[in-house]
Design an enzyme around this catalytic site. Structure first.
Site, short mmCIF file in Angstrom:
data_model
loop_
_atom_site.label_atom_id
_atom_site.label_comp_id
_atom_site.label_asym_id
_atom_site.label_seq_id
_atom_site.Cartn_x
_atom_site.Cartn_y
_atom_site.Cartn_z
CG ASP A 458 -1.92 -1.09 1.23
OD1 ASP A 458 -2.33 -1.49 0.14
OD2 ASP A 458 -2.29 -1.57 2.32
CG ASP A 759 -4.89 -0.39 5.45
OD1 ASP A 759 -5.78 -0.77 4.65
OD2 ASP A 759 -4.30 0.69 5.31
CG ASP A 763 -6.61 -4.47 1.99
OD1 ASP A 763 -6.86 -4.42 0.78
OD2 ASP A 763 -6.27 -3.48 2.67
#
Length: 1097
Positions: A458, A759, A763
């Site tokens: 990310d 997070d 996900d």
């Protein structure tokens, strides 16, 4: 050696993640020879316990489904059920004295049984709160915590007690070979006492027993320390924090400190920590599959307020009042009944179990042959001397000693410590990583991370600091930088109060962040970094302004969704109308708008030129590496509570440009990844221009890489993806499904080992699918953490690289230990077998005597002297220990010397190579060179050709040296005297040990010549070497009675150390011999093999 690798791949190959029960059972059945099953399989999954746990879960889920059915039946036939099953609960004196007025069991049953009638009887949620002395706005008083825990219980479930040190001692004693040796030692002691008396007759047996006890204690201490490390790490995994309101202030506490009456704040991704009742919230969806087995989420509202522990928040947010904790919840009762099924074993553990099994079979064969050869020699010599009809107590002692030697060869030959060395190395690495802000939840992840060829990361919070501030704003066709108070005043001067009021109303109403009061009366903004940044900007901008932002009421809230990429709120205005506010990804919000707010605060049509200008503003913000969000509103007269927010007809208010700086050290970490053959790919939901700017700053987006948006990626065919995926370095505006698709294709099409960060709740599928799932410890939800293999506690990309470093260190350290141990195995096996077969020429001398006496007068060239016609052989012949009395035609028999390494000595060698060797080599910290080589590929040979070169070369050197000492030591070193044989055997033992000590140093580097680099900073390694040498001196000089050694003079000590140190020179020579690499010529991730050079020295 191909047969060994083929056997390992056929029977001991295990996927690094989610192995099937069939694969787990296959390798277990292939392990046919184990000395100590309790110890060998202590760190592997208990498949029977797992099956039992699964049956219990299904039973509980069935009970819950039955409870739901009973609930509906209860609604239909309340009177009948009340008459049949009404249970009385009594409020005891203790409860009253504490100030409460409801029984703990009754309170717990209301939630667990979904008892609506009982809830109404007690005055709904408000009535319950009064009976447990809790208020919705202030929560409970901290001073009541102990009282509440005493009455209503603590939020812990009963756990299985930890194993004590003595249980590990007992496990170590279960070694079958050690048990046999103890029996042999007792027999030896009994026979020795009968033949030689006390105390001399006990020395051999007592020496073996003391050696066994030493091995057992060292093994138990090592295993116990490992268990403590795993226990500590397990406790870290269970540390979950939750937000509660106590004494009127918002606090973050551990779930274990939760008590009945606490007001808990729930948000997306949280795991519900206790049973409770819903107070108020927005769109709360609860996933109860962990308890009921039903996949459909449950909508929680005032009409259905029951929330159960162990469930997960799938969507929305809410406040909950705790009604039951710990063992009074169904989740607590379930967890207390489940036995520990253990964690899946790692691929390295399984592979080394295979190595131990194969080497063990070879060792068993050699031990059997050694015993057979010794017995055949013994029987032939006895038959040719005194005959097989005469037996003495010394004969029994001889056979017992032979058997003990054979069993000890098995002890040394079977590398039982190989699989356990993996556990030791992983425990050490996990402890170090915990100190470096990485919590490893699954053992295999630490190992697998060393083979990662791709990291899909990310952007926000991982590559960036996650400390966001609003840097720029566009409103009413005015773009302003808003850093500092002066710029805020400038903004106030260029927009009207109506526009400002509309902006503030949108900021304050459409936010998931909130301002809370701390214990010291200071105010803190809580929420996600993005929401916090915008709310803090609104608070600064507000100043003394009191506009319409404070005069409306929230009617409906749609929390932020990573699929829709927006959030919305419906508010009721004082004039009776309603207004939707929507905030989210710039492109999506702009597409929803057909109007905009002008400088006077009026809603005016949005022309195409203005739309183009707005998009240019968004792109310019993004090119400055700013995260862009848009805020818009829409007036409505009425609404449908069951419908979603509108997707068109909005009026654009503003564009926010939020600054999130790149973390210090990220650029160097990405560079280190590239040097290590690891490709870093950024997967983000942000604007593509923002993503590209950040990626270039981090060094992720290079000239040969491309950036793509999620919708474009989803539209590609599999053939197009095959060409496209190797080039992708940035994926922007992506959905969680895009990340999952990318991971699946990287693993399936390109056979990559993939690590993924995440997070959010959405996900979880990608984290589960990846070889290594990395959840963020700060920004991550509990659902994401539960699906992950590693939790990055500081959300820092540099920490992820540290995990990769330690993963490589684990793999390489185990290779070092295997190289070291196999060398000891080979030398110990061969030297004992060969000595048993060749040493002692007794049979030849006796046969020669018989041939001479029958044909010609007796001529024995090795006769040293004779007294009264009894011949005493010279020192070389006297190895046979025969005394020939010609007059009486008798042969006084004493057993010939067997193997040069006795049982006690071999047990000490076993401890050096097993427990101490593992501690020294398997716990080496990583070095920078580990990140300058490509990652280990799937199905690559574990025992490489380089390792075989070193093993064979060092083994040959040690065998030549020890063979020379065994067969010609007295001539080469001019050793004389009655005890010359004991001196030679002691010298062989001492030289053998020092060869292992120096080879242990050699094994620190398998390819590089400089084996001393970093050694003197590794205090554990230095300490183990020092302890080994010190104890060796004690054995030789002071424990000779038990260890069958004699003190050596300083010259022979120099010989021993010198012969051992030559191993370093041999190692240097071996490393100059070129070996064809095991690696494939090209790596699947597109990297060429890294260049070699002076760094190889």
């Amino acid at each position: 050696m191909e047969w060994l690798e083929k056997n390992l791949q056929d029977n001991f190959d295990l996927p690094p993640k989610h192995p099937s029960d069939e694969a787990l059972r296959r390798w277990r059945s292939a392990v046919s020879f184990v000395k100590n099953r309790r110890r060998r399989f202590r760190m592997v999954a208990d498949l029977d316990s797992r099956s039992q746990n699964e049956r219990k879960r299904r039973s509980l889920q069935e009970n819950f489904r039955n409870l739901r059915v009973a609930f509906f039946v209860h609604q239909a036939a309340a009177t009948l059920i009340d008459g049949a099953k009404n249970k009385e609960y009594r409020v005891t004196e203790d409860i009253r004295n504490a100030g409460f007025s409801i029984n703990p069991d009754e309170l717990a049953s209301i939630t667990s049984k979904h008892d609506v009638k009982a809830l109404r009887m007690h005055g709904e949620v408000d009535g319950i709160s009064k009976k447990i002395r809790s208020t919705f706005d202030r929560g409970i008083s901290v001073s009541d915590l102990e009282t509440r825990q005493g009455i209503y219980g603590v939020n812990r479930y009963t756990e299985k007690p930890a194993r004590s040190f003595w249980m590990f001692v007992w496990d170590a004693l279960q070694d079958m070979t050690l048990i046999i040796l103890m029996v042999c030692a007792l027999i030896s002691a009994v026979v020795g006492l009968a033949s030689e008396g006390f105390p001399k007759g006990m020395y051999d047996g007592l020496g073996i027993i003391l050696s066994i006890l030493l091995v057992v204690m060292v093994t138990a201490i090592s295993d116990y320390r490992q268990s403590l490390q795993f226990k500590e790490l397990d406790n870290e995994k269970k540390k979950i924090f939750i937000h509660v309101t106590r004494d009127g202030s918002r606090q973050k506490i551990s779930i274990y400190d939760l008590v009945v009456g606490d007001i808990v704040h729930l948000s997306i991704g949280d795991q519900v920590p206790a049973d409770g009742l819903y107070i108020h919230g927005y769109s709360l969806l609860i996933d109860e599959s962990s308890l009921t087995g039903e996949s459909d989420p449950v909508y929680i509202s005032q009409d259905k307020p029951f929330i159960l522990a162990g469930t997960k928040v799938q969507d929305g947010s809410a406040k909950m009042m705790v009604t039951a904790v710990g063992m009074r919840t169904e989740w607590g009762r379930l967890m207390s009944t489940l036995s520990e099924g253990g964690e899946d074993e790692t691929p390295l553990q399984v592979k080394l179990n295979g190595v131990a099994t194969i080497i063990g079979k070879i060792g068993l064969l050699f031990a059997t042959l050694t015993f057979v050869v010794l017995m055949v020699r013994f029987l032939i010599e006895k038959g040719l001397t005194v005959g097989l009809s005469k037996w003495y107590s010394t004969d029994a002692l001889t056979i017992v000693n032979y058997f003990a030697t054979a069993v000890t060869i098995i002890v040394v030959a079977v590398p039982e410590g190989l699989p356990l060395a993996v556990t030791l190395s992983l425990a050490f690495a996990m402890k170090k990583l915990m100190n470096d802000k990485a919590l490893v939840r699954h053992l295999s992840a630490c190992e697998t991370m060393g083979s990662a060829g791709t990291i899909c990361t990310d952007k926000t919070g991982t590559l960036t600091t996650n400390h966001m501030v609003v840097d720029k704003i566009w409103i009413s066709e005015v773009s302003k930088s808003v850093i500092g108070n002066n710029t805020l005043q400038d903004l106030n001067s260029v927009i009207s109060s109506t526009t400002l009021g509309l902006l503030l109303q949108g900021i304050f109403e459409n936010t998931s962040a909130e301002v809370v009061k701390e214990k010291d009366d200071t105010q803190t903004v809580l929420g996600t970094p993005t929401e916090r940044a915008i709310l803090e900007f609104g608070l600064k901008l507000q100043g003394g302004h009191n506009g319409e932002d404070m005069t409306c009421t929230k009617v409906k809230v749609e929390p932020f969704n990573s699929v829709k990429k927006k959030m919305a709120v419906l508010v009721s205005l004082p004039n009776g109308t309603h207004r939707w506010f929507s905030k989210g990804a710039s492109e999506i919000i702009v597409q929803m708008c057909d109007r905009m707010v002008d400088a006077d605060g009026n809603s005016v049509p949005l022309s195409e030129a203005q739309r183009k200008n707005i998009l240019d503003i968004i792109h310019s913000f993004a090119s400055d590496a700013l995260r862009t969000l848009c805020l818009a509103y829409k007036e409505v007269d009425d609404f449908d509570e069951n419908s979603d927010s509108p997707t068109d007809g909005f009026t654009l208010i503003s564009i926010f440009g939020i600054k999130d700086p790149v973390r210090p050290g990220v650029k160097d970490a990405v560079k280190a990844c590239m040097s290590a053959g690891i490709i870093v790919r950024m997967v983000t939901g942000d604007n593509i221009n923002t993503a590209k700017a950040i990626a270039k700053e981090c060094g992720i987006l290079t000239d040969d890489g491309i950036a793509i948006e999620g919708p474009d990626f989803r539209s590609k065919s599999p053939e197009e993806m095959r060409d496209l995926i190797p080039k992708i370095r940035v994926m922007a505006r992506s959905l969680p499904l895009d990340k999952h698709t990318l991971v699946t294709n990287l693993r399936g099409m390109f056979h990559e080992v993939v690590a993924v960060t995440g997070d959010g709740t959405n996900d979880a599928p990608a984290l589960h699918e990846a070889d290594i799932g990395l959840a963020m410890g700060i920004a991550g939800t509990e659902v994401a953490k539960e699906s992950a293999d590693v939790i990055v506690l500081d959300d820092n990309f540099t920490t992820i690289i540290n995990v990769a470093r330690w993963g490589r260190a684990v793999y390489i350290n185990i290779q070092k230990f295997v190289q070291f141990q196999l060398t000891v195995n080979i030398v110990a096996l061969v030297i004992n077998f060969v000595s048993a077969c060749i040493t002692g020429a007794g049979v030849m001398y006796i046969l020669f005597f018989y041939a001479s006496s029958m044909v010609v007068p007796l001529v024995i060239p090795d006769v040293h002297y004779s007294v009264n016609n009894t011949f005493f052989l010279n020192e070389r012949a006297r190895d046979c220990a025969y005394f020939i009395d010609i007059d009486n035609n008798t042969f006084d028999f004493c057993p010939p010397g067997s193997a040069p390494l006795t049982a006690v000595q071999l047990l000490w060698v076993n401890m050096i190579m097993d427990t101490l060797g593992a501690l020294a080599l398997a716990t080496e910290p990583p070095n920078d060179d580990m990140m300058k080589r490509p990652p280990v590929q799937r199905r690559e040979n574990f025992i490489t050709k380089v390792m075989w070169r070193n093993i064979i070369g060092q083994s040959l050197y040690q065998l030549v040296v020890l063979g020379a000492l065994m067969f010609g030591g007295e001539q080469l070193l001019n050793i004389k005297g009655d005890d010359y044989k004991s001196v030679i055997n002691t010298l062989i033992f001492n030289s053998f040990v020092f060869c292992q000590v120096f080879n242990e140093i050699n094994s620190r580097e398998m390819q590089k010549i400089n084996v001393f680099r970093g050694m003197f900073s590794n205090w554990l390694f230095i300490g183990i070497i020092a302890v080994t040498v010190a104890f060796q001196v004690v054995i030789i000089e002071f424990l000779g009675t038990f260890a069958s050694t004699v003190p050596l003079n300083w010259q022979l000590w120099l010989v021993s150390v010198g012969l051992g140190s030559i191993s370093l020179i041999v190692g240097t020579i071996l490393k100059c011999i070129p070996v064809k690499s095991d690696e494939s010529p090209s790596s699947p991730n597109g990297y060429l093999p890294l260049s070699s050079g002076p760094d190889n020295i």
